[in-house]
Write an enzyme that holds these catalytic residues in place. Structure first.
Site, short mmCIF file in Angstrom:
data_model
loop_
_atom_site.label_atom_id
_atom_site.label_comp_id
_atom_site.label_asym_id
_atom_site.label_seq_id
_atom_site.Cartn_x
_atom_site.Cartn_y
_atom_site.Cartn_z
N ARG A 18 69.25 10.12 -6.82
CA ARG A 18 69.58 11.40 -6.19
C ARG A 18 69.05 11.54 -4.75
O ARG A 18 69.39 12.49 -4.06
CB ARG A 18 69.07 12.56 -7.06
CG ARG A 18 69.97 12.80 -8.27
CD ARG A 18 69.44 13.94 -9.12
NE ARG A 18 68.35 13.50 -9.97
CZ ARG A 18 67.45 14.33 -10.52
NH1 ARG A 18 67.50 15.63 -10.26
NH2 ARG A 18 66.49 13.87 -11.30
N GLY A 83 63.43 1.97 -19.89
CA GLY A 83 62.63 3.11 -20.34
C GLY A 83 61.16 2.98 -19.97
O GLY A 83 60.68 1.91 -19.63
C1 UD1 Z 1 59.61 11.17 -18.45
C2 UD1 Z 1 59.03 11.44 -19.83
C3 UD1 Z 1 59.04 12.94 -20.09
C4 UD1 Z 1 58.28 13.67 -18.99
C5 UD1 Z 1 58.84 13.30 -17.64
C6 UD1 Z 1 57.99 13.88 -16.53
C7 UD1 Z 1 59.59 9.51 -21.19
C8 UD1 Z 1 60.48 8.98 -22.24
N1 UD1 Z 1 59.81 10.76 -20.83
O1 UD1 Z 1 60.95 11.60 -18.48
O2 UD1 Z 1 58.46 13.23 -21.35
O3 UD1 Z 1 58.36 15.08 -19.20
O4 UD1 Z 1 58.86 11.88 -17.48
O5 UD1 Z 1 58.59 13.63 -15.30
O6 UD1 Z 1 58.68 8.83 -20.76
N2 UD1 Z 1 60.37 4.38 -14.87
C9 UD1 Z 1 60.24 3.03 -14.78
N3 UD1 Z 1 60.99 2.23 -15.58
C10 UD1 Z 1 61.87 2.74 -16.48
C11 UD1 Z 1 61.99 4.14 -16.57
C12 UD1 Z 1 61.22 4.93 -15.76
O7 UD1 Z 1 59.45 2.52 -13.98
O8 UD1 Z 1 62.50 1.95 -17.17
C13 UD1 Z 1 59.57 5.22 -14.00
C14 UD1 Z 1 60.40 5.99 -12.99
O9 UD1 Z 1 60.48 5.29 -11.75
C15 UD1 Z 1 59.64 7.29 -12.83
C16 UD1 Z 1 58.93 7.47 -14.16
O10 UD1 Z 1 58.93 6.21 -14.78
O11 UD1 Z 1 58.65 7.21 -11.84
C17 UD1 Z 1 59.62 8.50 -15.04
O12 UD1 Z 1 60.93 8.11 -15.25
P1 UD1 Z 1 62.06 9.18 -15.44
O13 UD1 Z 1 63.32 8.51 -15.70
O14 UD1 Z 1 62.00 10.15 -14.32
O15 UD1 Z 1 61.53 9.86 -16.78
P2 UD1 Z 1 62.12 11.15 -17.44
O16 UD1 Z 1 63.28 10.79 -18.24
O17 UD1 Z 1 62.24 12.19 -16.40
#
Ligand code: UD1
Ligand code: CA
Length: 482
Positions: A18, A83
């Site tokens: 985004r 994830g």
């Molecule tokens: C996640 C949490 C959620 C929380 C929220 C807060 C999980 C399943 N859910 O949701 O409970 O309220 O954060 O913002 O954890 N990332 C990686 N690799 C991945 C996926 C994510 O490095 O495969 C990193 C992203 O760059 C980011 C962070 O993890 O910095 C969170 O990822 P995002 O996809 O924003 O998580 P949410 O689904 O928002």
């Protein structure tokens, strides 16, 4: 923090779609520093034995940046974003033989403070918890994981928004994404989770339920300051978080004795240093390694990047970078300080003056309409209005020096390389191409020649001719009286 935590894992592999940017989201800046640098700084403040950043999208950019700002960081590559649970598994592959506590946090939550992270760890230790989750109650919990508590103070599980039922959606306590885990609980929990959920991802949050099922205590550490849990996902949030960080920085400086007339239009980077009794006028932006001495006044409408300002100096409507301004000196209004400019104590760079790599000694002044390029100007020298130091011959740039207490007449050009020795004068309107010795007056311009009666002959009948005639008549009358 004693003992230190075993590891901090910073998750930073996500795409940041985004932002709509060719640059990694993590490299976008607030208050002069990249988003990820704030996470790294906060993580580093815990003095963990190991610090791992999980990178993925645009990892070349992120890794290059990290090598520059935080060479102590180890990166782990998550090729595919499967994830948050998978991301932590990837980090653990770099953390063999791990025991103790593991803090997990994100690279895009820049307002989380070191104090909050320490409180989280202290709460984890004092309660002997297996997992401690940093949580907040928010007005709109949409999109966040919800904290499902049991009847006591324990947390049963975290339910993602997309997997939540109506009762769970009504919960306003959210998971911030920052946690402390006991290493063994984390490792065994990650081995037990699966991707059976709405997003088909491995959720780190599912480790909570695994821990509870095996009887381990999981607790929440609730904080009031919601900004500390805010992530940056788009440029609207980037601007909001930048404004909030700026507001916090300004509050800090006001509490430290700085007067800020208009906080709404004043921007101060996180790396700037201000002394007490500094005054910042509206429209001031202080950036990079700028520092301002006690009693100085900056602004209005001034931008300074990596500029050192001495005590009681005044800088008015000025753009400047990589310059040093001495105590009690004054700059502007409408001055342009380019890199390498130094102004001695009580010196002056005045209105419509541009200086580049120019060193003015104590009390030296260039008050009006000048260009000073590659110049060394001695103490107490006076540079007249409109003086140009011509440093560039089209091929090379050379240095000009003006000695102590010289007086360079208005509208002169000093053609580099040239030296004007101490205590010399240059007559107004001169073009100086040869050195001037101490105490000499250099004059370099056509001899003045007046042609009597020229206007009467060549401009007869004009108002100018009439004015000349009247003045002449007056003068003649004066002669008669004598
Ligand atoms: C996640 C949490 C959620 C929380 C929220 C807060 C999980 C399943 N859910 O949701 O409970 O309220 O954060 O913002 O954890 N990332 C990686 N690799 C991945 C996926 C994510 O490095 O495969 C990193 C992203 O760059 C980011 C962070 O993890 O910095 C969170 O990822 P995002 O996809 O924003 O998580 P949410 O689904 O928002
Ligand atoms: Ca998110």
């Amino acid at each position: 923090m004693s003992p230190p935590v075993a590891a901090v894992v910073v998750l930073a592999a996500g795409e940041g779609k985004r932002m709509k940017s060719s640059r990694s989201k993590l490299l976008h800046e607030i208050a002069g520093h990249s988003l990820v640098s704030y996470s790294i700084r906060t993580a580093t403040s815990l003095e963990p034995e190991r610090l791992v950043v999980v990178v993925g999208h645009r990892r070349d950019q992120v890794e290059e940046h990290l090598a520059e700002i935080a060479p102590h960081v180890v990166t782990a590559v998550q090729e595919e974003q499967l994830g948050t649970g998978h991301a932590v598994q990837v980090a653990l592959s770099k953390l063999t033989g791990l025991t103790g506590e593991v803090v997990v946090t994100y690279g895009d939550v820049p307002l989380l403070t070191a104090e909050t992270l320490m409180e989280l760890v202290v709460s984890h230790r004092e309660n002997n918890s297996a997992v401690t989750i940093l949580t907040a109650r928010v007005p709109d919990p949409s999109g966040y994981g919800r904290i499902v508590r049991d009847s006591g103070d324990l947390v049963d599980r975290i339910v993602e928004h997309r997997d939540a039922g109506p009762d769970e959606l009504a919960i306003t306590e959210i998971n911030s994404g920052t946690y402390v885990f006991d290493a063994d609980v984390l490792t065994s929990g990650l081995a037990a989770i699966s991707a059976q959920n709405a997003q088909g991802e491995l959720y780190l949050t599912d480790v909570v339920e695994v821990a509870r099922t095996s009887g381990k205590p999981v607790r929440a550490h609730l904080i009031d300051d919601l900004w500390q849990t805010e992530g940056v996902n788009d440029r609207v949030q980037l601007a909001q978080i930048n404004a909030e960080l700026n507001r916090r920085i300004l509050v800090h400086w006001m509490q430290a004795g700085v007067t800020i007339i208009d906080p709404a239009t004043t921007w101060v980077h996180a790396s700037v240093d201000l002394a007490p009794d500094v005054t910042l006028l509206p429209g001031t932006s202080l950036e990079g390694a700028t520092s301002v001495g006690a009693g100085a006044t900056i602004g209005p409408d001034t931008t300074l990047i990596d500029v050192e300002i001495g005590e009681r100096a005044t800088i008015t409507r000025t753009q400047g970078s990589l310059s040093v301004i001495g105590a009690d000196a004054s700059v502007g209004p409408f001055a342009y300080l380019r890199p390498g400019t130094t102004v001695g104590p009580r010196g002056k760079i005045g209105t419509f003056v541009e200086a580049k790599n120019a060193r003015l000694g104590a009390g030296a002044k260039a008050p009006h309409l000048s260009y000073l390029g590659d110049a060394v100007i001695g103490e107490g020298a006076n540079i007249g209005a409109g003086v140009i130091v011509a440093n560039y011959d089209g091929v090379t740039k050379s240095t000009t020096s003006v000695g102590a207490h010289c007086f360079i007449g208005s509208d002169s050009v000093l053609v580099a390389p040239v030296e004007v020795a101490d205590g010399a004068y240059v007559a107004a309107g001169s073009t100086i191409t040869a050195d001037v010795a101490p105490g000499e007056l250099a004059v370099s311009r056509g001899q003045q020649r007046n042609v009597p009666g020229w206007v009467a002959r060549k401009r007869a009948g004009t108002k100018t001719a009439a004015a000349a005639e009247a003045a002449q008549a007056n003068a003649d009358e004066g002669q008669d009286v004598k």
